[in-house]
Design an enzyme around this catalytic site. Structure first.
Site, PDB file in Angstrom:
ATOM      1  N   LYS A 191       0.737  -1.179  -0.022  1.00  0.00           N
ATOM      2  CA  LYS A 191       0.048  -0.070  -0.009  1.00  0.00           C
ATOM      3  C   LYS A 191       0.961   1.149  -0.097  1.00  0.00           C
ATOM      4  O   LYS A 191       1.278   1.587   1.112  1.00  0.00           O
ATOM      5  CB  LYS A 191      -0.850  -0.118   1.340  1.00  0.00           C
ATOM      6  N   GLY A 244       6.341   4.727   8.348  1.00  0.00           N
ATOM      7  CA  GLY A 244       5.564   5.856   8.619  1.00  0.00           C
ATOM      8  C   GLY A 244       5.717   6.515   9.975  1.00  0.00           C
ATOM      9  O   GLY A 244       6.810   6.272  10.612  1.00  0.00           O
ATOM     10  N   SER A 245       4.634   7.217  10.112  1.00  0.00           N
ATOM     11  CA  SER A 245       4.649   8.061  11.664  1.00  0.00           C
ATOM     12  C   SER A 245       4.430   7.001  12.967  1.00  0.00           C
ATOM     13  O   SER A 245       3.581   6.062  12.611  1.00  0.00           O
ATOM     14  CB  SER A 245       3.512   8.941  11.654  1.00  0.00           C
ATOM     15  N   GLY A 249       1.664   4.004  12.887  1.00  0.00           N
ATOM     16  CA  GLY A 249       2.249   2.956  13.470  1.00  0.00           C
ATOM     17  C   GLY A 249       1.723   2.100  14.771  1.00  0.00           C
ATOM     18  O   GLY A 249       1.696   0.887  14.894  1.00  0.00           O
ATOM     19  N   GLU A 266       8.848   0.769  11.275  1.00  0.00           N
ATOM     20  CA  GLU A 266       9.886   1.909  11.018  1.00  0.00           C
ATOM     21  C   GLU A 266       9.369   2.931  11.280  1.00  0.00           C
ATOM     22  O   GLU A 266       8.569   3.522  10.214  1.00  0.00           O
ATOM     23  CB  GLU A 266      10.480   1.430   9.601  1.00  0.00           C
ATOM     24  N   CYS A 300      13.374  10.372   7.786  1.00  0.00           N
ATOM     25  CA  CYS A 300      13.274   9.979   9.264  1.00  0.00           C
ATOM     26  C   CYS A 300      14.464  10.108  10.078  1.00  0.00           C
ATOM     27  O   CYS A 300      14.393  10.232  11.225  1.00  0.00           O
ATOM     28  CB  CYS A 300      12.527   8.765   9.139  1.00  0.00           C
ATOM     29  N   GLU A 399       9.257  15.522  15.924  1.00  0.00           N
ATOM     30  CA  GLU A 399       9.905  15.576  14.541  1.00  0.00           C
ATOM     31  C   GLU A 399       8.952  16.468  13.764  1.00  0.00           C
ATOM     32  O   GLU A 399       7.772  16.345  13.520  1.00  0.00           O
ATOM     33  CB  GLU A 399       9.342  14.068  14.009  1.00  0.00           C
TER      34      GLU A 399
HETATM   35  P1  NAD Z   1       2.057   8.364   7.876  1.00  0.00           P
HETATM   36  O1  NAD Z   1       2.170   7.445   8.792  1.00  0.00           O
HETATM   37  O2  NAD Z   1       0.913   9.462   7.866  1.00  0.00           O
HETATM   38  O3  NAD Z   1       1.666   7.475   6.550  1.00  0.00           O
HETATM   39  C1  NAD Z   1       2.208   6.312   6.237  1.00  0.00           C
HETATM   40  C2  NAD Z   1       1.534   5.256   5.466  1.00  0.00           C
HETATM   41  O4  NAD Z   1       0.299   4.847   6.396  1.00  0.00           O
HETATM   42  C3  NAD Z   1       0.899   6.063   4.131  1.00  0.00           C
HETATM   43  O5  NAD Z   1       0.794   5.151   3.195  1.00  0.00           O
HETATM   44  C4  NAD Z   1      -0.715   6.163   4.694  1.00  0.00           C
HETATM   45  O6  NAD Z   1      -1.587   6.047   3.589  1.00  0.00           O
HETATM   46  C5  NAD Z   1      -0.855   5.078   5.901  1.00  0.00           C
HETATM   47  N1  NAD Z   1      -1.798   5.130   6.579  1.00  0.00           N
HETATM   48  C6  NAD Z   1      -2.364   6.309   7.089  1.00  0.00           C
HETATM   49  N2  NAD Z   1      -3.475   6.009   7.980  1.00  0.00           N
HETATM   50  C7  NAD Z   1      -3.377   4.535   8.188  1.00  0.00           C
HETATM   51  C8  NAD Z   1      -4.058   3.716   9.075  1.00  0.00           C
HETATM   52  N3  NAD Z   1      -5.102   4.174   9.671  1.00  0.00           N
HETATM   53  N4  NAD Z   1      -3.975   2.514   8.902  1.00  0.00           N
HETATM   54  C9  NAD Z   1      -3.099   2.070   8.059  1.00  0.00           C
HETATM   55  N5  NAD Z   1      -2.383   2.901   7.155  1.00  0.00           N
HETATM   56  C10 NAD Z   1      -2.591   4.303   7.286  1.00  0.00           C
HETATM   57  O7  NAD Z   1       3.474   8.953   7.597  1.00  0.00           O
HETATM   58  P2  NAD Z   1       3.921   9.761   6.120  1.00  0.00           P
HETATM   59  O8  NAD Z   1       3.527  11.058   6.745  1.00  0.00           O
HETATM   60  O9  NAD Z   1       3.563   9.033   5.120  1.00  0.00           O
HETATM   61  O10 NAD Z   1       5.204   9.584   6.522  1.00  0.00           O
HETATM   62  C11 NAD Z   1       6.311  10.459   7.425  1.00  0.00           C
HETATM   63  C12 NAD Z   1       7.011   9.439   8.703  1.00  0.00           C
HETATM   64  O11 NAD Z   1       7.245   8.486   8.130  1.00  0.00           O
HETATM   65  C13 NAD Z   1       7.614  10.308   9.516  1.00  0.00           C
HETATM   66  O12 NAD Z   1       7.120  10.125  10.884  1.00  0.00           O
HETATM   67  C14 NAD Z   1       8.855   9.645   9.168  1.00  0.00           C
HETATM   68  O13 NAD Z   1       9.914   9.602  10.203  1.00  0.00           O
HETATM   69  C15 NAD Z   1       8.402   8.144   8.970  1.00  0.00           C
HETATM   70  N6  NAD Z   1       9.645   7.567   8.045  1.00  0.00           N
HETATM   71  C16 NAD Z   1      10.145   6.484   8.748  1.00  0.00           C
HETATM   72  C17 NAD Z   1      11.333   5.572   8.071  1.00  0.00           C
HETATM   73  C18 NAD Z   1      12.034   4.520   8.633  1.00  0.00           C
HETATM   74  O14 NAD Z   1      12.663   4.108   8.360  1.00  0.00           O
HETATM   75  N7  NAD Z   1      12.045   4.432  10.161  1.00  0.00           N
HETATM   76  C19 NAD Z   1      11.424   5.973   6.610  1.00  0.00           C
HETATM   77  C20 NAD Z   1      10.514   6.742   6.035  1.00  0.00           C
HETATM   78  C21 NAD Z   1       9.726   7.548   6.858  1.00  0.00           C
END
Ligand code: NAD
Length: 496
Positions: A191, A244-245, A249, A266, A300, A399
């Site tokens: 996704k 993601g966030s 997470g 992650e 990140c 962050e």
């Molecule tokens: P986000 O958490 O908003 O979204 C990430 C993904 O989750 C997207 O595909 C989104 O559609 C999906 N999502 C949103 N709501 C959801 C739900 N309720 N259930 C399941 N999936 C859902 O994050 P973002 O704004 O896309 O990315 C930024 C964040 O990602 C930052 O916090 C960054 O630090 C982190 N990040 C971490 C790493 C790592 O390797 N640790 C790498 C890249 C980004």
């Protein structure tokens, strides 16, 4: 100097002008069952690039069924590791042949500089090759020396593995995620983020073109609250990975917990860079400014808290100011741009609001940031920014995910370690010194998944990368341990 804006490659024009873009499920371009769509925009111009089908929860569930069916029936999971390696290499070769196309799609969709987007695609190819080769050289049966028994362990693939990715490194992270899963014999359901779905869908089409069996690589575009939530709540997913966030997470972790599905998270970071008095001040300032402006700070593992030895602080600040003056904010495809846009208006507002909140809490502005205007472009631009003050400040604790660093000073090594570790996150820190004994000592004292010495953002294949605390759990990426995560372990025993 006149700026050269790259024109779109014919393949990119064809991809983007072909009407509604579908996901790829069971080897087919599938628009899903509903009529909902979402738009993917160019962050540098604000223009709509493509309209994409938004999968419903039912569509995602059907896709997971297809992936499990492919696991059982396509022959992928039972291929000899070397045969699977051949297929994966064909896939990697095809992506490499089209790397300029994939890179331009990524650059336009995610707001990346072309060279950076190309590096991400090359990294994807490298990930597939790395794990394809590794999987052929790992013993999957291990004989155990146990008195009175014949016993061995066996590693087998799990089934359909789910992946949810963010928008900052769509294709690179897809490679980090799916390469070990596929090499181990699993099928995958990806996704992508709704801001940046285009490269993942294009590459899933290349998987099909390269001869991967139908249903092995599936991409399910859609909104997080519907498609993402459905994927993480699907009990047919055998192993889940979320990048993601921390906020989302937690939701994904809760869903997987209910289904007792193993999950890898992650998440975000708030890394420190500890800079001692013996460094080359200008070179170190250049590298740290380079790190915080790379992909407009949407990284990140960035160093966003800079702890500078008191004795070099003024010189360091001068060097940073000079470096930041060289940063040319502009449209990502313009040849003179060194820092492109952030991904969307929400992200721009987030960066600006942290600057406001930070100053309201007493941060000093060393290099002013704020919104940036780029001639003729209606995109989402911000300037790089340096703040300083107490690390209790909101801009030093949370962050921001933009080109903003927060500086403070220290006198003693122990003080620097305490400051570096005073965070809820645990992703990546760096230490900068010519005293390699001190470097190793400080690096080992930092409580996080990754410590880097005299550099920041180091990703050599084979070195594990992952986070702890608010930055993640469940194992990392990029190493042999990651491959093992994608095999379930079984013991087999016969009393003698
Ligand atoms: P986000 O958490 O908003 O979204 C990430 C993904 O989750 C997207 O595909 C989104 O559609 C999906 N999502 C949103 N709501 C959801 C739900 N309720 N259930 C399941 N999936 C859902 O994050 P973002 O704004 O896309 O990315 C930024 C964040 O990602 C930052 O916090 C960054 O630090 C982190 N990040 C971490 C790493 C790592 O390797 N640790 C790498 C890249 C980004």
């Amino acid at each position: 100097m006149a700026s050269a804006t790259a024109t779109k490659l014919p393949e990119v024009e064809t991809y983007l002008s072909g009407g509604l873009i579908s996901g790829v499920v069971g080897g087919e371009d599938w628009c899903g069952s509903g009529d909902k769509t979402f738009q993917s925009r160019d962050p540098g111009s604000g223009d709509v690039l493509a309209e994409v089908h938004a999968y419903t929860a039912a569509d995602v569930n059907q896709s997971v069924d297809k992936a499990n069916e492919a696991f059982k029936k396509s022959g992928w999971s039972t291929l000899a590791p070397n045969d699977r390696g051949v297929r994966l290499h064909r896939f990697a070769d095809l992506v490499e042949q089209r790397k300029h196309v994939v890179a331009q799609i990524e650059a336009i969709d995610a707001g990346k500089l072309p060279a950076h987007a190309l590096g991400d695609v090359e990294n994807f190819v490298e990930s597939i090759r790395f794990f394809a080769d590794m999987a052929q050289n790992v013993q999957r049966r291990n004989q155990l020396a146990v008195a009175g028994h014949e016993a061995w362990t066996l590693r087998s693939p799990w089934g359909a593995c789910g992946f949810i990715f963010p928008w900052n490194f769509p294709i690179l992270l897809m490679g980090w995620g799916i390469a070990p899963a596929l090499a181990a014999g699993n099928t995958v359901v990806v996704k992508p983020a709704e801001d940046t779905p285009l490269s993942s869908i294009y590459v899933a089409r290349l998987a099909r073109e390269s001869g991967m069996p139908d249903g092995v690589v599936n991409v399910v575009p859609g909104l997080g609250s519907e498609a993402g939530a459905a994927l993480s709540a699907n009990p047919g997913i055998q192993r889940m990975s979320f990048t993601g966030s921390p906020e989302v997470g937690r939701l994904v972790g809760e869903s997987c917990g209910r289904n007792l599905v193993p999950v890898k998270l992650e998440l975000g970071g708030k890394g420190a860079a500890v800079v001692f008095e013996d460094v080359d001040v200008e070179a170190t300032a250049k590298k740290l400014v380079g790190a915080i402006t790379f992909h407009t700070g949407q990284v990140c593992c960035d160093a966003t808290r800079w702890l500078i030895h008191q004795s070099i602080y003024d010189d360091f600040v001068d060097a940073c100011r000079q470096e930041m003056q060289q940063v040319n904010v502009g449209y990502q495809l313009d040849g003179t741009t060194t820092m492109g846009p952030v991904v969307n208006s929400k992200q721009r507002d987030r960066v600006l609001s942290y600057l406001e909140k930070g100053v309201a809490q007493g941060a000093d502005v060393v290099v002013p940031g704020g919104a940036a205007e780029v001639d003729g472009r209606n995109g989402f631009y911000v300037k790089p920014c340096l703040l300083s003050g107490s690390l209790g400040n909101v801009a030093a604790r949370e962050e921001i995910f933009g080109p903003v660093a927060f500086m403070t000073t220290f006198d003693e090594e122990s003080e620097a370690i305490t400051l570096a570790n005073d965070t809820d996150y645990g992703l990546a820190n760096s230490v900068w010194t010519t005293d390699l004994g001190r470097a190793a000592r400080v690096a080992e004292s930092m409580v996080a998944g990754n410590s880097w010495i005299n550099s920041h953002n180091v990703f050599a294949k084979g070195v594990p990368y992952g986070g702890i605390h608010k930055s993640g759990m469940g194992g990392g990426v990029n190493s042999i341990e990651t491959l093992f995560d994608y095999w379930r372990s079984q013991s087999i025993v016969r009393p003698l």
